[in-house]
Design a protein around this motif. Structure first.
Motif, PDB file in Angstrom:
ATOM      1  N   UNK A   1      24.440   4.671  43.819  1.00  0.00           N
ATOM      2  CA  UNK A   1      25.686   4.106  44.361  1.00  0.00           C
ATOM      3  C   UNK A   1      25.964   2.751  43.716  1.00  0.00           C
TER       4      UNK A   1
ATOM      5  N   UNK B   1      20.741   5.374  46.633  1.00  0.00           N
ATOM      6  CA  UNK B   1      21.456   4.102  46.844  1.00  0.00           C
ATOM      7  C   UNK B   1      21.558   3.334  45.531  1.00  0.00           C
TER       8      UNK B   1
ATOM      9  N   UNK C   1      26.619  -2.766  54.226  1.00  0.00           N
ATOM     10  CA  UNK C   1      26.267  -3.429  52.962  1.00  0.00           C
ATOM     11  C   UNK C   1      26.530  -2.485  51.784  1.00  0.00           C
ATOM     12  N   UNK C   2      26.281  -1.195  52.015  1.00  0.00           N
ATOM     13  CA  UNK C   2      26.565  -0.220  50.950  1.00  0.00           C
ATOM     14  C   UNK C   2      28.074  -0.128  50.710  1.00  0.00           C
TER      15      UNK C   2
ATOM     16  N   UNK D   1      24.590   0.233  56.643  1.00  0.00           N
ATOM     17  CA  UNK D   1      25.544   1.020  55.841  1.00  0.00           C
ATOM     18  C   UNK D   1      26.718   0.156  55.369  1.00  0.00           C
TER      19      UNK D   1
ATOM     20  N   UNK E   1      21.013  -2.830  48.714  1.00  0.00           N
ATOM     21  CA  UNK E   1      20.485  -3.705  49.771  1.00  0.00           C
ATOM     22  C   UNK E   1      19.056  -3.332  50.159  1.00  0.00           C
TER      23      UNK E   1
ATOM     24  N   UNK F   1      21.548   5.879  55.252  1.00  0.00           N
ATOM     25  CA  UNK F   1      22.518   6.814  54.685  1.00  0.00           C
ATOM     26  C   UNK F   1      22.840   7.887  55.728  1.00  0.00           C
TER      27      UNK F   1
ATOM     28  N   UNK G   1      25.467  -3.095  44.371  1.00  0.00           N
ATOM     29  CA  UNK G   1      24.499  -3.662  45.320  1.00  0.00           C
ATOM     30  C   UNK G   1      23.520  -2.597  45.795  1.00  0.00           C
TER      31      UNK G   1
END
Lengths: 267, 323
Positions: free
Chosen positions: B147, B144, A85-86, A83, B86, B91, B84
């Motif tokens: 995001x 993601x 990295x997010x 998380x 990844x 989540x 990014x």
């Protein structure tokens, strides 16, 4: 700005995940539940002295444990699951993240303590608790300082640890050490001296060293000293301002460790 | 010297973890607006390189800059300009997709229209307001990706973006990458699947065992190594040895395998495929056939062998292409 953004983010996460509910349960359960159980068992109103004992035995042990464990996994869990990295896709620094998480956890536990003591205050208008607000709110302040110290310790552990398992292990080891430190010092420093539960009236250096753990300092503030030492012990080193200083030092030192370490750590 | 034409500049970048060398003196430049593919088997060092670009990890040696800003000195300002996705992430299961996107949008100081971004990644509105714990892997990947797209990043770093997606999702992400690339966004695309990279990227860097083996255009790499297509024929009767010998005598056929009534033939040209089908049909009656365009996978295998050792000849041949 970025610290406040992280703070809001972590606060949202706390509010919407099981961690927040866990903290809510133990804060209300320990702070309000402890005196109520005492009231039921004693069949009489909760006095200042019994409230102090309840805070020491229940709040002083349960709440720091929950605060420490949840803070200890706050960063490392996000690191382990990816998380972080997010989060680092956003313009925040590692220092922002550390400070934001510490503040968020500290504010959350402060709010919970405030709510809990407000409930106790409301109960004091009934026959259940007979404690004046002048006694109650300094105790709330001490509990707040204790929890902030444990938050700093937990967040620092989380920033330094590389896995959740290690973080939890170190947190539990610290908790046990802090809880048994006063007795440990007493056993080591004065093996032939007065033991816990035995009457003594003079302050010794071991009394002071025993209060150097967060739990020791909190105990010294919230309980009549004979609860710990068997007889009233007082002296300049055992006064509340000194104990407050001990708790503040724990907060400052551990916060500094995490603040220094985390920006230099590989994610 | 700072070059604004370059989105990413990496100079002699190394990263060691104790005795393990994750990256060994990498030199690489990605031009602004380019779609760059970073290829490598698992454990090659792709994620470490991305972590270094994000400033999540400190290099042991060398330096990296993004849009002319040194990553180590000002990582936050770089993160302001990138998105990014990844490879490994998690989540919050109890939070809805909208809440999670909102949280990241706040961190990015953005005023994005969340529904526009949701729509862009093809996440259904019903799913958006459900706890993300109920999401499939593909839906999580879309969330993601959304995001990553918040704040209109100038550089998109995508680590295995197609993993977990169904064919429709893969098409959608490819289109999305093409659209963003067309509008000038630089794309840094890491994958271990050459076919994905070939379909999307302008240039490819091959990373193996922490070393950048080559950086070439996708077409150049394919041409250099030759095109191989695998032909599978399903026949009525089993091919005998004389038919197999005739097949092997065709120049553009490199290998022939039999498994009962199934023949697998590696062909280097279209004519070879037609010749093989005609020959087999004459002798054994072809019931069905399929062609696997594994050319680029073979190219990848030729450059980086399965043991992880570098193809020295190829490395020497293409190193001059590294900017």
């Amino acid at each position: 700005m970025t610290v406040s953004a992280v703070l809001r983010h972590d606060f949202t996460v706390l509010r919407r995940t099981i961690v927040g509910r866990f903290l809510l349960a133990i804060a209300l359960g320990a702070t309000v539940g402890g005196p109520l159980v005492g009231y039921i068992l004693s069949n009489g109103p909760v006095t200042s002295e019994s409230l102090g004992l309840s805070l020491w035995l229940v709040v002083g042990t349960v709440l720091p444990f929950g605060v420490l464990l949840t803070a200890a996994v706050a960063i490392v869990a996000d690191r382990e699951t990816g998380r972080l990295r997010l989060l680092f896709g956003a313009p925040i620094t590692k220092a922002d993240l550390f400070v934001g998480v510490f503040l968020s956890r500290s504010i959350a536990i402060s709010l919970l303590i405030a709510v809990s003591f407000t409930i106790i205050q409301l109960l004091s208008f009934t026959s259940i608790i007979t404690v004046s607000w002048r006694t109650l709110w300094p105790l709330a302040g001490s509990t707040f300082l204790l929890c902030v110290a444990y938050t700093a310790i937990g967040t620092a552990i989380s920033a330094v640890a590389t896995t959740r398992l290690r973080a939890v292990g170190v947190a539990i080891a610290f908790y046990i050490w802090a809880a048994f430190w006063p007795q440990l010092v007493s056993e080591i420093a004065e093996p032939n001296g007065p033991q816990l539960g035995e009457p003594t009236t003079t302050e010794t250096i071991s009394h002071f060293i025993g209060t150097l753990s967060p739990f020791g300092a909190y105990s010294q503030i919230v309980t009549p000293s004979h609860a710990i030492y068997g007889a009233p012990v007082s002296g300049p080193l055992l006064t509340t301002p000194v104990m407050v200083l001990v708790l503040l030092l724990w907060t400052i030192v551990l916060f500094s460790v995490g603040y220094y370490w985390f920006p230099r750590a590989d994610i | 010297m700072v070059n604004t034409q370059h989105a990413i500049e990496i100079e002699s970048l190394s990263k060691r973890f104790a005795s393990i060398t994750a990256l060994d003196h990498i030199d690489l430049t990605v031009r602004t607006g380019e779609v760059f593919g970073l290829l490598g088997p698992n454990g090659a060092g792709k994620t470490t390189l991305i972590d270094l670009l994000l400033g999540l990890t400190t290099p042991t040696d060398g330096r990296a800059s993004v849009f002319g800003t040194d990553v180590e000195s000002d990582p936050a300002s770089i993160r302001q300009r990138i998105g990014i996705l990844p490879e490994d992430y998690s989540i919050y299961r109890t939070m809805t997709g909208r809440e999670q996107l909102q949280a990241i949008a706040r961190l990015k100081n953005g005023s994005d229209d969340l529904d526009r971004v949701r729509n862009e990644v093809g996440l259904a509105i019903e799913a958006f307001d459900r706890p993300a714990g109920e999401y499939s892997k593909g839906m999580q990947q879309r969330l993601v990706l959304a995001m990553a797209l918040l704040g209109d990043p100038e550089l998109l770093i995508l680590d295995e973006p197609l993993s977990g997606l169904d064919p429709h999702g893969i098409d959608l992400v490819r289109t999305l990458i093409e659209d963003h690339a067309a509008s000038g966004t630089t794309i840094f695309f890491a994958s271990h699947r050459l076919s994905e990279v070939a379909a999307i990227c302008d240039r490819v860097g091959i990373l193996n065992d922490g070393q950048l083996v080559s950086v070439v255009d996708v077409e150049t790499l394919s041409e250099r190594m030759g095109t191989v297509e695998q032909l599978r024929l399903f026949t009525e009767t089993q091919a005998d040895s004389s038919v197999l010998s005739q097949l092997r005598s065709i120049d553009a056929i490199s290998s022939v395998h039999t498994d009962g009534c199934i023949l697998t033939i590696d062909c280097h040209s279209s004519i070879a495929k037609a010749d093989a089908i005609a020959l087999i049909h004459q002798e054994c009656s072809v019931l069905d056939f399929e062609v696997n365009s594994s050319a680029l996978e073979d190219v990848f295998a030729a450059v980086v062998d399965v043991d992880g050792s570098k193809s020295t000849a190829e490395s020497t041949a293409v190193r001059g292409d590294v900017e």
